[in-house]
Design a protein around this motif. Structure first.
Motif, PDB file in Angstrom:
ATOM      1  N   THR A   1     -92.881  75.278 -44.379  1.00  0.00           N
ATOM      2  CA  THR A   1     -92.545  73.848 -44.354  1.00  0.00           C
ATOM      3  C   THR A   1     -93.543  73.038 -45.168  1.00  0.00           C
ATOM      4  O   THR A   1     -93.167  72.123 -45.920  1.00  0.00           O
ATOM      5  CB  THR A   1     -92.533  73.334 -42.903  1.00  0.00           C
ATOM      6  N   PHE A   2     -94.826  73.385 -45.051  1.00  0.00           N
ATOM      7  CA  PHE A   2     -95.868  72.634 -45.745  1.00  0.00           C
ATOM      8  C   PHE A   2     -96.039  73.103 -47.191  1.00  0.00           C
ATOM      9  O   PHE A   2     -96.399  72.311 -48.060  1.00  0.00           O
ATOM     10  CB  PHE A   2     -97.185  72.753 -44.980  1.00  0.00           C
ATOM     11  N   GLU A   3     -95.786  74.380 -47.439  1.00  0.00           N
ATOM     12  CA  GLU A   3     -95.897  74.893 -48.805  1.00  0.00           C
ATOM     13  C   GLU A   3     -94.812  74.329 -49.714  1.00  0.00           C
ATOM     14  O   GLU A   3     -94.987  74.272 -50.929  1.00  0.00           O
ATOM     15  CB  GLU A   3     -95.820  76.424 -48.790  1.00  0.00           C
ATOM     16  N   GLN A   4     -93.684  73.901 -49.144  1.00  0.00           N
ATOM     17  CA  GLN A   4     -92.577  73.372 -49.924  1.00  0.00           C
ATOM     18  C   GLN A   4     -92.657  71.860 -50.133  1.00  0.00           C
ATOM     19  O   GLN A   4     -91.805  71.286 -50.802  1.00  0.00           O
ATOM     20  CB  GLN A   4     -91.250  73.722 -49.238  1.00  0.00           C
ATOM     21  N   LEU A   5     -93.680  71.235 -49.567  1.00  0.00           N
ATOM     22  CA  LEU A   5     -93.838  69.789 -49.742  1.00  0.00           C
ATOM     23  C   LEU A   5     -94.260  69.466 -51.171  1.00  0.00           C
ATOM     24  O   LEU A   5     -94.879  70.285 -51.849  1.00  0.00           O
ATOM     25  CB  LEU A   5     -94.890  69.254 -48.773  1.00  0.00           C
ATOM     26  N   PRO A   6     -93.951  68.268 -51.653  1.00  0.00           N
ATOM     27  CA  PRO A   6     -94.473  67.830 -52.962  1.00  0.00           C
ATOM     28  C   PRO A   6     -95.998  67.857 -52.954  1.00  0.00           C
ATOM     29  O   PRO A   6     -96.615  67.679 -51.895  1.00  0.00           O
ATOM     30  CB  PRO A   6     -93.931  66.398 -53.099  1.00  0.00           C
ATOM     31  N   PRO A   7     -96.624  68.091 -54.099  1.00  0.00           N
ATOM     32  CA  PRO A   7     -98.093  68.208 -54.137  1.00  0.00           C
ATOM     33  C   PRO A   7     -98.826  67.033 -53.502  1.00  0.00           C
ATOM     34  O   PRO A   7     -99.828  67.227 -52.809  1.00  0.00           O
ATOM     35  CB  PRO A   7     -98.395  68.312 -55.638  1.00  0.00           C
ATOM     36  N   LYS A   8     -98.347  65.821 -53.714  1.00  0.00           N
ATOM     37  CA  LYS A   8     -99.051  64.654 -53.171  1.00  0.00           C
ATOM     38  C   LYS A   8     -99.027  64.655 -51.650  1.00  0.00           C
ATOM     39  O   LYS A   8    -100.036  64.359 -51.002  1.00  0.00           O
ATOM     40  CB  LYS A   8     -98.418  63.374 -53.708  1.00  0.00           C
ATOM     41  N   GLN A   9     -97.876  65.002 -51.057  1.00  0.00           N
ATOM     42  CA  GLN A   9     -97.801  65.064 -49.601  1.00  0.00           C
ATOM     43  C   GLN A   9     -98.568  66.263 -49.057  1.00  0.00           C
ATOM     44  O   GLN A   9     -99.196  66.179 -47.998  1.00  0.00           O
ATOM     45  CB  GLN A   9     -96.341  65.139 -49.156  1.00  0.00           C
ATOM     46  N   ARG A  10     -98.528  67.376 -49.776  1.00  0.00           N
ATOM     47  CA  ARG A  10     -99.216  68.584 -49.325  1.00  0.00           C
ATOM     48  C   ARG A  10    -100.725  68.366 -49.238  1.00  0.00           C
ATOM     49  O   ARG A  10    -101.405  68.988 -48.423  1.00  0.00           O
ATOM     50  CB  ARG A  10     -98.898  69.741 -50.273  1.00  0.00           C
ATOM     51  N   ASP A  11    -101.259  67.478 -50.080  1.00  0.00           N
ATOM     52  CA  ASP A  11    -102.696  67.197 -50.072  1.00  0.00           C
ATOM     53  C   ASP A  11    -103.084  66.094 -49.101  1.00  0.00           C
ATOM     54  O   ASP A  11    -104.262  65.708 -49.041  1.00  0.00           O
ATOM     55  CB  ASP A  11    -103.154  66.811 -51.481  1.00  0.00           C
ATOM     56  N   SER A  12    -102.126  65.580 -48.337  1.00  0.00           N
ATOM     57  CA  SER A  12    -102.432  64.552 -47.345  1.00  0.00           C
ATOM     58  C   SER A  12    -103.112  65.178 -46.134  1.00  0.00           C
ATOM     59  O   SER A  12    -103.117  66.404 -45.954  1.00  0.00           O
ATOM     60  CB  SER A  12    -101.147  63.830 -46.922  1.00  0.00           C
ATOM     61  N   VAL A  13    -103.655  64.324 -45.271  1.00  0.00           N
ATOM     62  CA  VAL A  13    -104.463  64.805 -44.153  1.00  0.00           C
ATOM     63  C   VAL A  13    -103.646  65.641 -43.180  1.00  0.00           C
ATOM     64  O   VAL A  13    -104.032  66.768 -42.828  1.00  0.00           O
ATOM     65  CB  VAL A  13    -105.111  63.614 -43.419  1.00  0.00           C
ATOM     66  N   LEU A  14    -102.504  65.120 -42.725  1.00  0.00           N
ATOM     67  CA  LEU A  14    -101.736  65.818 -41.698  1.00  0.00           C
ATOM     68  C   LEU A  14    -101.264  67.197 -42.146  1.00  0.00           C
ATOM     69  O   LEU A  14    -101.503  68.182 -41.419  1.00  0.00           O
ATOM     70  CB  LEU A  14    -100.553  64.952 -41.261  1.00  0.00           C
ATOM     71  N   PRO A  15    -100.609  67.361 -43.295  1.00  0.00           N
ATOM     72  CA  PRO A  15    -100.198  68.702 -43.702  1.00  0.00           C
ATOM     73  C   PRO A  15    -101.367  69.667 -43.867  1.00  0.00           C
ATOM     74  O   PRO A  15    -101.250  70.851 -43.536  1.00  0.00           O
ATOM     75  CB  PRO A  15     -99.477  68.465 -45.040  1.00  0.00           C
ATOM     76  N   ARG A  16    -102.494  69.191 -44.365  1.00  0.00           N
ATOM     77  CA  ARG A  16    -103.650  70.071 -44.539  1.00  0.00           C
ATOM     78  C   ARG A  16    -104.180  70.561 -43.192  1.00  0.00           C
ATOM     79  O   ARG A  16    -104.540  71.737 -43.034  1.00  0.00           O
ATOM     80  CB  ARG A  16    -104.753  69.328 -45.312  1.00  0.00           C
ATOM     81  N   VAL A  17    -104.227  69.673 -42.212  1.00  0.00           N
ATOM     82  CA  VAL A  17    -104.719  70.049 -40.891  1.00  0.00           C
ATOM     83  C   VAL A  17    -103.774  71.049 -40.229  1.00  0.00           C
ATOM     84  O   VAL A  17    -104.201  72.092 -39.708  1.00  0.00           O
ATOM     85  CB  VAL A  17    -104.897  68.799 -40.006  1.00  0.00           C
ATOM     86  N   LEU A  18    -102.482  70.751 -40.233  1.00  0.00           N
ATOM     87  CA  LEU A  18    -101.514  71.633 -39.578  1.00  0.00           C
ATOM     88  C   LEU A  18    -101.443  72.995 -40.272  1.00  0.00           C
ATOM     89  O   LEU A  18    -101.366  74.033 -39.605  1.00  0.00           O
ATOM     90  CB  LEU A  18    -100.130  70.971 -39.576  1.00  0.00           C
ATOM     91  N   ALA A  19    -101.468  72.985 -41.607  1.00  0.00           N
ATOM     92  CA  ALA A  19    -101.400  74.251 -42.338  1.00  0.00           C
ATOM     93  C   ALA A  19    -102.628  75.108 -42.066  1.00  0.00           C
ATOM     94  O   ALA A  19    -102.521  76.327 -41.873  1.00  0.00           O
ATOM     95  CB  ALA A  19    -101.266  73.981 -43.832  1.00  0.00           C
ATOM     96  N   ALA A  20    -103.804  74.498 -42.021  1.00  0.00           N
ATOM     97  CA  ALA A  20    -105.025  75.255 -41.746  1.00  0.00           C
ATOM     98  C   ALA A  20    -104.989  75.857 -40.346  1.00  0.00           C
ATOM     99  O   ALA A  20    -105.390  77.013 -40.138  1.00  0.00           O
ATOM    100  CB  ALA A  20    -106.243  74.350 -41.907  1.00  0.00           C
ATOM    101  N   ALA A  21    -104.504  75.094 -39.365  1.00  0.00           N
ATOM    102  CA  ALA A  21    -104.430  75.608 -38.002  1.00  0.00           C
ATOM    103  C   ALA A  21    -103.430  76.760 -37.893  1.00  0.00           C
ATOM    104  O   ALA A  21    -103.692  77.756 -37.205  1.00  0.00           O
ATOM    105  CB  ALA A  21    -104.052  74.478 -37.043  1.00  0.00           C
ATOM    106  N   LEU A  22    -102.296  76.637 -38.568  1.00  0.00           N
ATOM    107  CA  LEU A  22    -101.299  77.706 -38.528  1.00  0.00           C
ATOM    108  C   LEU A  22    -101.825  78.985 -39.193  1.00  0.00           C
ATOM    109  O   LEU A  22    -101.583  80.094 -38.703  1.00  0.00           O
ATOM    110  CB  LEU A  22    -100.010  77.233 -39.207  1.00  0.00           C
ATOM    111  N   LYS A  23    -102.525  78.816 -40.317  1.00  0.00           N
ATOM    112  CA  LYS A  23    -103.100  79.992 -40.989  1.00  0.00           C
ATOM    113  C   LYS A  23    -104.103  80.691 -40.076  1.00  0.00           C
ATOM    114  O   LYS A  23    -104.120  81.924 -39.980  1.00  0.00           O
ATOM    115  CB  LYS A  23    -103.774  79.564 -42.291  1.00  0.00           C
ATOM    116  N   ARG A  24    -104.934  79.905 -39.419  1.00  0.00           N
ATOM    117  CA  ARG A  24    -105.931  80.490 -38.535  1.00  0.00           C
ATOM    118  C   ARG A  24    -105.279  81.191 -37.353  1.00  0.00           C
ATOM    119  O   ARG A  24    -105.673  82.292 -36.966  1.00  0.00           O
ATOM    120  CB  ARG A  24    -106.871  79.375 -38.034  1.00  0.00           C
ATOM    121  N   PHE A  25    -104.246  80.553 -36.804  1.00  0.00           N
ATOM    122  CA  PHE A  25    -103.556  81.149 -35.660  1.00  0.00           C
ATOM    123  C   PHE A  25    -102.827  82.425 -36.066  1.00  0.00           C
ATOM    124  O   PHE A  25    -102.832  83.420 -35.331  1.00  0.00           O
ATOM    125  CB  PHE A  25    -102.568  80.139 -35.084  1.00  0.00           C
TER     126      PHE A  25
END
Length: 266
Positions: free
Chosen positions: A120-144
């Motif tokens: 879901t986050f990898e398919q976002l446009p680059p500008k949205q993907r670099d926003s705070v919320l997607p970065r936080v959620l993506a990092a947590a999912l990767k760690r989990f």
């Protein structure tokens, strides 16, 4: 890519500053200084005809000197940068309502599901993907997905939010510089005005106080304009920082409520 974006943003901000400088210079040359000179000439004529006359103050005379002009240029630049920052933060806050993780009630996320949610986050446009919320959620999912530990994912949310807060704060460097340089420019005008007044001290002893009053006028006007604008800019900087801090805190709360609460190790 990050370096190119950084250089591109810096170049854009400098271009904006150059455009503002040209526009303000044209306004000064075409209106401000001619109006100030005309007003001063009128006041001198009235004073010559009316003994004891005390000239009024004019905003055009107060802002006519180079130091005030430069201060106004920097202040307008800072206001534009702050406006762009507010717009960017507003766009990032709107992502909190985008519904990235809104699923049916009782839905749980297992380590094997993390990759699916990451798409879901990898398919976002680059500008949205670099926003705070997607970065936080993506990092947590990767760690989990890598550790299968809910505690590790929760700690990742906290650590990434701190990192994002520092990143957002670092991006305010130019705005902070403009807030700092505004009173400094006023101080330059103060020193120049006092220097001109001291140069005219010998003439003042002989009865001609024109140079002294002119120098002191430059000094006080420069200080007045710089301090007034610096107060406004400091308040705006405070509001930008507060908006950033609220964004990060709300992002962390969102991640805890919408993501961490749904994670299950097995």
């Amino acid at each position: 890519m990050a370096v190119q974006n950084y250089l591109g943003e810096r170049a854009t901000k400098l271009v904006v500053l150059a455009v503002i400088a040209v526009v303000v210079q044209l306004a000064y040359a075409g209106y401000v200084r001619p109006t100030a000179e005309e007003w001063l000439a009128e006041q001198r004529a009235i004073a010559a005809r009316t003994p004891g006359y005390s000239p009024a103050r004019s905003i055009w005379v107060i802002i006519q000197d180079p130091e005030q002009e430069t201060t106004i240029i920097v202040s307008i630049w800072a206001l534009i940068l702050a406006g762009l920052r507010f717009r960017e933060l507003k766009a990032q806050r709107e992502l909190l309502g985008a519904g990235y993780l809104q699923k049916e009630g009782g839905t749980v996320i297992l380590p094997s599901d993390a990759r699916e949610y990451l798409r879901t986050f990898e398919q976002l446009p680059p500008k949205q993907r670099d926003s705070v919320l997607p970065r936080v959620l993506a990092a947590a999912l990767k760690r989990f997905g890598a550790t299968g530990s809910v505690q590790d994912a929760s700690q990742t949310v906290h650590n990434v939010c701190e990192s994002e807060s520092n990143r957002l704060d670092a991006e305010l460097s130019i705005l902070r510089f403009s807030v700092w340089v505004t009173p400094a420019l006023g101080f330059v005008g103060t020193v120049r005005g006092i220097g001109l007044a001291l140069q005219g001290a010998e003439l003042a002893v002989k009865g001609d106080t024109t140079a002294v009053t002119s120098g002191l006028g430059i000094s006080f006007n420069s200080t007045l304009v710089a301090l007034t604008l610096s107060i406004v800019l400091m308040y705006i900087l405070y509001e930008v920082q507060l908006t950033q801090e609220r964004l990060v805190l709300d992002t962390e709360n969102y991640a805890e409520e919408e993501l961490i609460s749904r994670l299950h190790s097995s």
